[in-house]
Write a protein that holds these residues in place. Structure first.
Motif, mmCIF file in Angstrom:
data_model
loop_
_atom_site.group_PDB
_atom_site.id
_atom_site.type_symbol
_atom_site.label_atom_id
_atom_site.label_comp_id
_atom_site.label_asym_id
_atom_site.label_seq_id
_atom_site.Cartn_x
_atom_site.Cartn_y
_atom_site.Cartn_z
ATOM 1 N N LEU A 33 -6.862 1.083 1.644
ATOM 2 C CA LEU A 33 -6.553 1.506 0.322
ATOM 3 C C LEU A 33 -5.186 1.050 -0.796
ATOM 4 O O LEU A 33 -5.750 0.779 -1.732
ATOM 5 C CB LEU A 33 -6.769 2.911 0.091
ATOM 6 C CG LEU A 33 -8.050 3.605 0.217
ATOM 7 C CD1 LEU A 33 -8.135 5.382 -0.053
ATOM 8 C CD2 LEU A 33 -9.358 3.216 -0.824
ATOM 9 N N LEU A 34 -4.620 1.362 -0.035
ATOM 10 C CA LEU A 34 -3.186 0.846 -1.208
ATOM 11 C C LEU A 34 -2.741 -1.041 -0.686
ATOM 12 O O LEU A 34 -2.507 -1.090 -1.413
ATOM 13 C CB LEU A 34 -1.690 1.179 0.004
ATOM 14 C CG LEU A 34 -1.481 2.916 0.406
ATOM 15 C CD1 LEU A 34 -0.456 3.390 1.106
ATOM 16 C CD2 LEU A 34 -0.796 3.888 -1.369
ATOM 17 N N ILE A 35 -3.572 -1.055 -0.046
ATOM 18 C CA ILE A 35 -3.738 -3.011 0.534
ATOM 19 C C ILE A 35 -4.404 -2.974 -1.155
ATOM 20 O O ILE A 35 -4.559 -3.912 -2.141
ATOM 21 C CB ILE A 35 -4.167 -3.770 1.355
ATOM 22 C CG1 ILE A 35 -2.887 -2.981 2.576
ATOM 23 C CG2 ILE A 35 -4.809 -4.733 1.202
ATOM 24 C CD1 ILE A 35 -3.175 -3.288 3.890
ATOM 25 N N GLY A 36 -6.202 -2.613 -1.027
ATOM 26 C CA GLY A 36 -7.087 -3.410 -2.256
ATOM 27 C C GLY A 36 -6.778 -2.738 -3.196
ATOM 28 O O GLY A 36 -7.006 -3.416 -4.275
ATOM 29 N N LEU A 37 -5.963 -1.488 -3.853
ATOM 30 C CA LEU A 37 -5.747 -1.569 -5.270
ATOM 31 C C LEU A 37 -5.182 -2.089 -5.914
ATOM 32 O O LEU A 37 -5.398 -2.963 -6.985
ATOM 33 C CB LEU A 37 -5.336 0.162 -5.651
ATOM 34 C CG LEU A 37 -5.028 1.007 -6.478
ATOM 35 C CD1 LEU A 37 -6.611 0.539 -7.480
ATOM 36 C CD2 LEU A 37 -4.680 1.957 -6.867
ATOM 37 N N PRO A 38 -3.650 -2.753 -5.856
ATOM 38 C CA PRO A 38 -3.100 -3.608 -6.222
ATOM 39 C C PRO A 38 -3.718 -5.151 -5.981
ATOM 40 O O PRO A 38 -3.948 -5.782 -7.195
ATOM 41 C CB PRO A 38 -1.969 -4.150 -4.989
ATOM 42 C CG PRO A 38 -1.896 -2.449 -4.594
ATOM 43 C CD PRO A 38 -3.387 -2.323 -4.458
ATOM 44 N N LEU A 39 -4.642 -5.348 -5.071
ATOM 45 C CA LEU A 39 -4.982 -6.545 -5.447
ATOM 46 C C LEU A 39 -6.485 -6.672 -5.878
ATOM 47 O O LEU A 39 -6.844 -7.828 -6.586
ATOM 48 C CB LEU A 39 -6.174 -6.833 -3.658
ATOM 49 C CG LEU A 39 -5.101 -7.081 -2.700
ATOM 50 C CD1 LEU A 39 -5.669 -7.985 -1.138
ATOM 51 C CD2 LEU A 39 -4.037 -8.456 -3.088
ATOM 52 N N LEU A 40 -6.429 -5.516 -6.318
ATOM 53 C CA LEU A 40 -7.661 -5.860 -7.203
ATOM 54 C C LEU A 40 -7.678 -5.688 -9.148
ATOM 55 O O LEU A 40 -7.446 -6.129 -9.438
ATOM 56 C CB LEU A 40 -9.144 -3.824 -7.088
ATOM 57 C CG LEU A 40 -10.090 -3.652 -8.205
ATOM 58 C CD1 LEU A 40 -11.218 -4.235 -8.023
ATOM 59 C CD2 LEU A 40 -10.537 -2.367 -8.124
ATOM 60 N N LEU A 41 -5.985 -5.026 -9.017
ATOM 61 C CA LEU A 41 -5.668 -4.746 -10.236
ATOM 62 C C LEU A 41 -5.214 -6.217 -10.804
ATOM 63 O O LEU A 41 -5.190 -6.722 -11.604
ATOM 64 C CB LEU A 41 -4.318 -3.776 -10.196
ATOM 65 C CG LEU A 41 -4.600 -2.608 -10.599
ATOM 66 C CD1 LEU A 41 -4.049 -1.915 -9.783
ATOM 67 C CD2 LEU A 41 -6.025 -2.010 -11.328
ATOM 68 N N ALA A 42 -4.432 -6.915 -9.241
ATOM 69 C CA ALA A 42 -4.199 -8.573 -9.556
ATOM 70 C C ALA A 42 -5.298 -9.655 -10.051
ATOM 71 O O ALA A 42 -5.249 -10.451 -11.168
ATOM 72 C CB ALA A 42 -3.481 -8.568 -8.841
ATOM 73 N N GLY A 43 -6.336 -9.214 -9.036
ATOM 74 C CA GLY A 43 -7.189 -10.771 -9.126
ATOM 75 C C GLY A 43 -8.885 -10.197 -8.609
ATOM 76 O O GLY A 43 -9.435 -11.260 -8.328
ATOM 77 N N PHE A 67 -12.113 3.289 2.230
ATOM 78 C CA PHE A 67 -12.479 4.790 1.514
ATOM 79 C C PHE A 67 -13.000 4.932 2.693
ATOM 80 O O PHE A 67 -13.534 6.280 3.435
ATOM 81 C CB PHE A 67 -13.734 4.212 0.368
ATOM 82 C CG PHE A 67 -13.918 5.804 -0.063
ATOM 83 C CD1 PHE A 67 -13.641 7.087 -0.841
ATOM 84 C CD2 PHE A 67 -15.369 5.741 0.329
ATOM 85 C CE1 PHE A 67 -14.122 7.759 -0.970
ATOM 86 C CE2 PHE A 67 -16.103 7.231 -0.629
ATOM 87 C CZ PHE A 67 -15.707 7.832 -0.870
ATOM 88 N N VAL A 68 -14.280 4.590 3.373
ATOM 89 C CA VAL A 68 -15.051 4.723 4.201
ATOM 90 C C VAL A 68 -14.563 5.275 5.339
ATOM 91 O O VAL A 68 -14.540 6.462 6.111
ATOM 92 C CB VAL A 68 -15.928 3.523 4.753
ATOM 93 C CG1 VAL A 68 -17.304 3.728 6.250
ATOM 94 C CG2 VAL A 68 -17.025 2.606 3.726
ATOM 95 N N LEU A 69 -13.517 4.749 5.774
ATOM 96 C CA LEU A 69 -13.111 5.443 6.330
ATOM 97 C C LEU A 69 -11.466 6.472 6.747
ATOM 98 O O LEU A 69 -12.078 7.159 7.128
ATOM 99 C CB LEU A 69 -11.196 3.984 7.661
ATOM 100 C CG LEU A 69 -12.332 2.579 7.546
ATOM 101 C CD1 LEU A 69 -10.617 1.730 8.274
ATOM 102 C CD2 LEU A 69 -12.906 3.396 9.297
ATOM 103 N N LEU A 70 -11.036 6.513 5.605
ATOM 104 C CA LEU A 70 -10.611 7.751 4.858
ATOM 105 C C LEU A 70 -11.655 8.665 5.312
ATOM 106 O O LEU A 70 -11.397 10.002 5.335
ATOM 107 C CB LEU A 70 -10.222 7.334 3.742
ATOM 108 C CG LEU A 70 -9.595 8.786 3.270
ATOM 109 C CD1 LEU A 70 -8.106 8.673 3.906
ATOM 110 C CD2 LEU A 70 -8.601 8.161 1.735
#
Length: 429
Positions: A385-395, A406-409
């Motif tokens: 989640l910490l990796i995916g959120l910045p990447l989503l906001l960036a591009g 989310f599934v793993l959490l």
């Protein structure tokens, strides 16, 4: 000329709580054998005898004399009692405690019947040494059936040692360091109940239906699922056989539940000979209280059956009325070994099923292992989640790690909750 009325034979007048109404009840019948003292001494050498599991009878350890117990296997076909006033009054009120004494624990209140010559300084239920000898009850409901012990003392050490060594979140030294007190074989009282339930249910039941509609925003035809609700009713008939309710509150109900089931096909007609050299516990949960508990269990199972009768999981405003029929009961003795053990100055309970050898009890938990396992199960989800959120906001390329995180959490949370509950139950009474 009217015929003179007489009180029926076997009945006597009792106090009535209704003015102007005369009440008669069956006279309590005292079994003629209640004053007969039962002694267990060897007819050959005079030594004390006790019921021996291997010999299957009352045996003398000194000269080898064996007296076979006069009994027969009844199994699940064992006779049951109806809920009638006369049956309740005459339900074998005899003094099966002849030749025995009662030890009462001042700490937990347990009353245990032991052989008259037995010497015991601790309570079998809580291990307290604050016990005293009490007067035996004048009348005690005699169990109609019993399952004798089939696990012997030599097997107990192996059973408890193997059990203490299981479980990764328990101390590794538990099996070798725990000081286990000697096990006491105790016949615990149980009530069994049979009944038939005729249940009528009514509910608002929803059925899914797909429909097409026009979305003005996207100017497209789409499909959506709607639910049509309608009132429905039905009937479910169930038969319940041998709902088992413990007759004592003096032991951990959780642990006692975990060492079940007992194989009631092994029920034998009761004989005081089975108690020779063994302890037995008086019931402190009355027949009525046990029946109320059994009815609650039956209603819940019947409620589940009614829900299963509904062809969809969309249910609202469910109601059920249940009628009981053909209710019967038994009072029986079942074999349980009780003990406690000490580990790092703390005391833990343990029980073993005296018929099957199933064991359960309290075990200490090394909580750092639990927290480490919970952290390990939650970390991958948080990390993604910490990796995916910045990447989503960036591009906009972080959607995949976000979904996977989310599934793993969610999976980690489910595992953590389950593990925590299991650890808490392990130490609970």
């Amino acid at each position: 000329m009217s015929k003179e009325w007489h009180i029926p034979e076997g009945f006597s007048q009792v106090e009535s709580k209704l003015p102007g109404v005369t009440v008669f009840a069956p006279v309590k019948q005292v079994n003629g054998s209640r004053d007969k003292l039962v002694t267990y001494t060897c007819p050959r050498c005079g030594a004390v005898t006790r019921y021996d599991i291997a010999a299957g009878g009352v045996a003398c350890e000194h000269c080898g004399y064996v007296h076979a117990v006069q009994t027969q296997v009844a199994g699940k076909a064992a006779e049951e009692h109806e809920f009638r006033v006369d049956v309740m009054e005459k339900a074998n009120h005899v003094q099966w405690t002849a030749g025995r004494k009662d030890l009462v624990c001042e700490q937990c209140g347990a009353a245990t019947s032991v052989p008259e010559n037995a010497i015991s300084g601790t309570c079998s239920f809580c291990a307290s040494n604050k016990i005293h000898i009490a007067d035996l009850p004048v009348e005690e409901l005699q169990p109609k059936y019993i399952i004798p012990f089939s696990i012997n003392q030599n097997q107990l050490k192996t059973i408890v040692s193997n059990w203490l060594g299981k479980g990764w979140f328990h101390p590794q030294s538990l099996s070798s360091s725990a000081t286990v007190n000697s096990f006491r074989g105790v016949y615990l009282p149980f009530w069994t109940f049979d009944a038939e339930i005729n249940a009528d249910w009514k509910a608002l039941v929803g059925y899914e239906r797909s429909e097409r509609y026009y979305d003005a925003g996207s100017k497209e035809w789409k499909t959506r699922t709607t639910i049509d609700w309608r009132w429905e009713d039905g009937q479910v008939n169930q038969s319940f056989d041998d709902i088992l309710i413990p007759g004592t509150r003096k032991v951990s109900q959780r642990i006692l539940e975990e060492i079940q089931p007992f194989d009631l096909n092994a029920l034998q007609s009761f004989s005081p000979d089975f108690l020779a050299g063994w302890q037995a516990n008086h019931f402190d949960l009355s027949l009525q209280e046990a029946w109320d508990t059994a009815k609650d269990k039956m209603r819940e199972k019947n409620r589940e059956a009614c829900y299963a009768d509904i062809p969809t999981h969309h249910v609202r405003n469910f109601s059920m009325s249940a009628d009981f029929a053909n209710e019967t009961w038994r009072y029986i003795f079942l074999p349980v070994f009780l003990s406690t053990y000490h580990f790092e100055e703390k005391k833990y309970q343990v029980m073993i099923n005296g018929q099957t050898g199933e064991i359960a009890g309290q075990k200490p938990v090394e909580w750092w292992k639990i927290w480490a396992a919970i952290a390990a199960s939650l970390s991958p989800g948080f990390l993604l989640l910490l990796i995916g959120l910045p990447l989503l906001l960036a591009g906009g390329i972080g959607i995949v790690p976000l979904i996977l995180g989310f599934v793993l959490l969610v999976a980690g949370i489910i595992f953590s909750v389950s593990l925590y509950k299991k650890a808490v139950e392990s130490e609970a009474e």
